[in-house]
Design a protein around this motif. Structure first.
Motif, PDB file in Angstrom:
ATOM      1  N   ARG A  33      12.488 -30.978 -22.572  1.00 55.73           N
ATOM      2  CA  ARG A  33      11.967 -29.673 -22.997  1.00 55.73           C
ATOM      3  C   ARG A  33      10.874 -29.840 -24.038  1.00 55.73           C
ATOM      4  O   ARG A  33       9.824 -29.175 -23.980  1.00 55.73           O
ATOM      5  N   LEU A  34      11.115 -30.729 -24.994  1.00 60.60           N
ATOM      6  CA  LEU A  34      10.121 -30.966 -26.039  1.00 60.60           C
ATOM      7  C   LEU A  34       8.841 -31.559 -25.448  1.00 60.60           C
ATOM      8  O   LEU A  34       7.727 -31.165 -25.811  1.00 60.60           O
ATOM      9  N   ALA A  35       9.009 -32.511 -24.523  1.00 59.60           N
ATOM     10  CA  ALA A  35       7.848 -33.165 -23.920  1.00 59.60           C
ATOM     11  C   ALA A  35       7.031 -32.181 -23.090  1.00 59.60           C
ATOM     12  O   ALA A  35       5.788 -32.231 -23.094  1.00 59.60           O
ATOM     13  N   SER A  36       7.695 -31.297 -22.393  1.00 61.02           N
ATOM     14  CA  SER A  36       6.978 -30.294 -21.602  1.00 61.02           C
ATOM     15  C   SER A  36       6.238 -29.305 -22.493  1.00 61.02           C
ATOM     16  O   SER A  36       5.143 -28.841 -22.157  1.00 61.02           O
ATOM     17  N   ALA A  37       6.845 -28.988 -23.646  1.00 59.56           N
ATOM     18  CA  ALA A  37       6.222 -28.033 -24.567  1.00 59.56           C
ATOM     19  C   ALA A  37       5.081 -28.659 -25.362  1.00 59.56           C
ATOM     20  O   ALA A  37       4.212 -27.949 -25.860  1.00 59.56           O
ATOM     21  N   SER A  38       5.078 -29.995 -25.487  1.00 60.29           N
ATOM     22  CA  SER A  38       4.032 -30.692 -26.243  1.00 60.29           C
ATOM     23  C   SER A  38       3.538 -31.885 -25.432  1.00 60.29           C
ATOM     24  O   SER A  38       3.866 -33.033 -25.715  1.00 60.29           O
ATOM     25  N   PRO A  39       2.709 -31.629 -24.411  1.00 59.52           N
ATOM     26  CA  PRO A  39       2.325 -32.700 -23.481  1.00 59.52           C
ATOM     27  C   PRO A  39       1.450 -33.791 -24.097  1.00 59.52           C
ATOM     28  O   PRO A  39       1.273 -34.843 -23.481  1.00 59.52           O
ATOM     29  N   THR A  40       0.897 -33.567 -25.304  1.00 62.27           N
ATOM     30  CA  THR A  40       0.084 -34.609 -25.927  1.00 62.27           C
ATOM     31  C   THR A  40       0.893 -35.470 -26.892  1.00 62.27           C
ATOM     32  O   THR A  40       0.348 -36.337 -27.571  1.00 62.27           O
ATOM     33  N   THR A  41       2.193 -35.223 -26.982  1.00 64.07           N
ATOM     34  CA  THR A  41       3.071 -36.051 -27.799  1.00 64.07           C
ATOM     35  C   THR A  41       3.745 -37.087 -26.906  1.00 64.07           C
ATOM     36  O   THR A  41       4.219 -36.768 -25.819  1.00 64.07           O
ATOM     37  N   LEU A  42       3.780 -38.329 -27.384  1.00 68.48           N
ATOM     38  CA  LEU A  42       4.465 -39.387 -26.648  1.00 68.48           C
ATOM     39  C   LEU A  42       5.916 -39.489 -27.111  1.00 68.48           C
ATOM     40  O   LEU A  42       6.195 -39.556 -28.310  1.00 68.48           O
ATOM     41  N   PHE A  43       6.840 -39.490 -26.169  1.00 73.47           N
ATOM     42  CA  PHE A  43       8.270 -39.635 -26.453  1.00 73.47           C
ATOM     43  C   PHE A  43       8.743 -40.957 -25.851  1.00 73.47           C
ATOM     44  O   PHE A  43       8.664 -41.151 -24.639  1.00 73.47           O
ATOM     45  N   LYS A 448      11.623 -23.313 -31.035  1.00 72.61           N
ATOM     46  CA  LYS A 448      10.221 -23.364 -31.466  1.00 72.61           C
ATOM     47  C   LYS A 448      10.106 -24.046 -32.824  1.00 72.61           C
ATOM     48  O   LYS A 448       9.167 -24.822 -33.064  1.00 72.61           O
ATOM     49  N   GLU A 449      11.060 -23.779 -33.722  1.00 71.49           N
ATOM     50  CA  GLU A 449      11.048 -24.433 -35.029  1.00 71.49           C
ATOM     51  C   GLU A 449      11.321 -25.928 -34.886  1.00 71.49           C
ATOM     52  O   GLU A 449      10.684 -26.760 -35.550  1.00 71.49           O
ATOM     53  N   LEU A 450      12.269 -26.298 -34.010  1.00 66.80           N
ATOM     54  CA  LEU A 450      12.552 -27.704 -33.762  1.00 66.80           C
ATOM     55  C   LEU A 450      11.312 -28.417 -33.239  1.00 66.80           C
ATOM     56  O   LEU A 450      10.970 -29.523 -33.698  1.00 66.80           O
ATOM     57  N   LEU A 451      10.627 -27.805 -32.294  1.00 65.20           N
ATOM     58  CA  LEU A 451       9.414 -28.398 -31.732  1.00 65.20           C
ATOM     59  C   LEU A 451       8.386 -28.663 -32.822  1.00 65.20           C
ATOM     60  O   LEU A 451       7.770 -29.735 -32.880  1.00 65.20           O
ATOM     61  N   ASP A 452       8.228 -27.707 -33.710  1.00 59.64           N
ATOM     62  CA  ASP A 452       7.257 -27.858 -34.793  1.00 59.64           C
ATOM     63  C   ASP A 452       7.630 -29.028 -35.713  1.00 59.64           C
ATOM     64  O   ASP A 452       6.774 -29.807 -36.124  1.00 59.64           O
TER      65      ASP A 452
END
Length: 459
Positions: A33-43, A448-452
């Motif tokens: 979920r996090l990766a889909s919401a922030s596609p420019t972040t590498l996990f 949304k807060e977790l993603l941030d």
């Protein structure tokens, strides 16, 4: 194993999984979920090869790289029959193994780690994050109740007195707001009873001390399930974020995916009456002993309650002779069942469960009352919450299945007025759970807060 499609990244998140029980799958689900919401972040997802192989990560987003780490079994080691032995060997070796794996991944991608996201059991990641000048974000795989017990372990031990615990099992934890109905005997092993000197007990204790240092702690739960405990946790932690139930988010994202149902459970349940069916499953780890399996089978046969029983193939042979043939028209025993889809069906009347957190929350999410048979860990806490706090189920008398005791529980939940009250309260919790994951719901906003927190870099 590592998928090699690498995006241009703004930040690099190292995800450290605990490879036992049902810990890794929900952590991977959140990572997706996090990766889909922030596609420019590498996990970078670190887990043992054995655990990774069971997660089937073939369709992961391109910004998730999956890394295998050693399972920490010493070469030539002969295992005893002690259930926690493999877990403890892993916990002892894990800090060094994860350090090396992260260093290798950083070298490969040329991007320093900006956040370490871990299972709560891996408390040592707090020090690793400090050394790397990265944030530490923690996933707690249980509910608000079990997290509270571990945060307040010193308080509980002081109040109960470990040396006197045998005579105080029926006392409640009323000195912790929100746990007035929880008894000492409901707490997990390694808090006030059991081997408090074991590696695992020490891990849980150190975890409870470390959690307040985390930049955020998130749970597969929703605030409305227990507002009092949630508020307490918020006062103890920098950020306490309930972002579940995960099952409700996954059911939306997978709404177009065909349901895997190899044994035809869903076709069968469509033919049953409303709220009439008992679904039985005790998770991936726990199984009732042979005598209790016989008692369950006898209770189902004599009660004539329609049932779906998910039971490991090796245990099916322990059922009474002729049981499968005699109950062929009444129900079905299968080695695997689509649990969430069954719980959603209007014919589902009761879930007979071990009270693992994921199973309890799935039942809550679909408004299904429960019959509880706890085994270990947080099972007793969750079962007590089902029966005495939320009042949406019952616990098997003395924690052991007997034919008569099981029949009585089935009758109480499916037929009697008590069961109708449980169903009404379960329905209300279901509505609150679905509201929490809706747009502007508490879990939606908390995600949304977790993603941030996860993807932003430290100043």
């Amino acid at each position: 194993m590592a998928n090699t499609n690498q995006p241009t990244t703004d930040s690099h998140v190292a995800v450290l999984a605990f490879p036992y029980g049902s810990h890794a799958p929900p952590l991977l689900a959140v990572t997706r979920r996090l990766a889909s919401a922030s596609p420019t972040t590498l996990f970078s997802f670190f887990n043992t090869a054995r655990s990774n192989s069971s997660l089937f990560p073939s369709d992961l987003p391109s910004n998730i790289r999956v890394h295998d780490v050693a399972d920490c079994d010493p070469e030539g080691h002969v295992f005893s029959r002690r259930p926690q032995e493999a877990v403890e060997l892993f916990l002892v070796a894990a800090p060094e193994i994860f350090r090396k794996a992260i260093a290798s991944a950083v070298s490969d991608v040329g991007k320093k780690v900006t956040c370490i996201l871990t299972d709560a059991f891996l408390w040592f990641a707090s020090d690793m994050a400090a050394e790397m000048k990265a944030k530490w974000v923690v996933f707690w795989a249980g509910g608000q109740n079990s997290m509270s017990v571990h945060l307040y372990t010193d308080l509980i031990r002081d109040a109960v007195c470990v040396n006197e615990v045998d005579g105080r099992m029926e006392e409640t934890l009323g000195f912790i707001s929100g746990m007035e109905k929880i008894r000492v005997k409901d707490t997990p092993e390694d808090v006030v009873f059991g081997n408090l000197d074991s590696v695992f007990s020490d891990t849980l204790y150190r975890m409870g001390l470390a959690l307040p240092r985390a930049d955020a702690v998130f749970l597969n739960s929703f605030e409305e399930l227990d507002n009092t405990l949630t508020n307490n946790l918020k006062s103890e932690l920098k950020r306490c974020l309930n972002i579940g139930p995960f099952a409700l988010f996954s059911s939306v994202s997978q709404s177009d995916t065909p349901v895997h149902d190899p044994h035809g459970c869903l076709a069968w349940i469509k033919k049953q009456g409303t709220a009439s069916v008992a679904y039985l499953s005790f998770g991936t780890v726990a199984t009732p002993p042979p005598g209790e399996l016989v008692a369950i089978a006898e209770g189902l046969e004599s009660s004539k309650v329609p049932f779906v029983w998910s039971l490991k193939e090796k245990n099916i042979a322990q059922l009474p002779k002729g049981f499968l043939e005699r109950t062929r028209e009444l129900g079905m025993v299968v080695p695997w069942a689509p649990q969430l889809e069954l719980l959603k069906h209007e014919a589902m009347g009761v879930f007979v469960t071990h009270c693992g957190w994921n199973s309890v929350l799935e039942s809550v999410s679909e408004g299904v009352p429960m019959i509880c048979r706890p085994f270990f860990g947080d099972h007793r806490l969750n079962g007590r919450a089902v029966e005495a706090v939320w009042e949406i189920g019952v616990t098997i008398v003395d924690g052991v299945f007997t034919r008569d005791g099981f029949e009585k529980c089935l009758n109480q939940v499916l037929v009697q007025d008590d069961g109708k009250k449980m169903k009404g309260k379960a329905k209300k919790l279901r509505e609150q759970a679905h509201q929490a994951v809706s747009a502007k719901g508490t879990s939606f906003e908390n995600f949304k807060e977790l993603l941030d927190v996860v993807v932003s870099t430290l100043n």
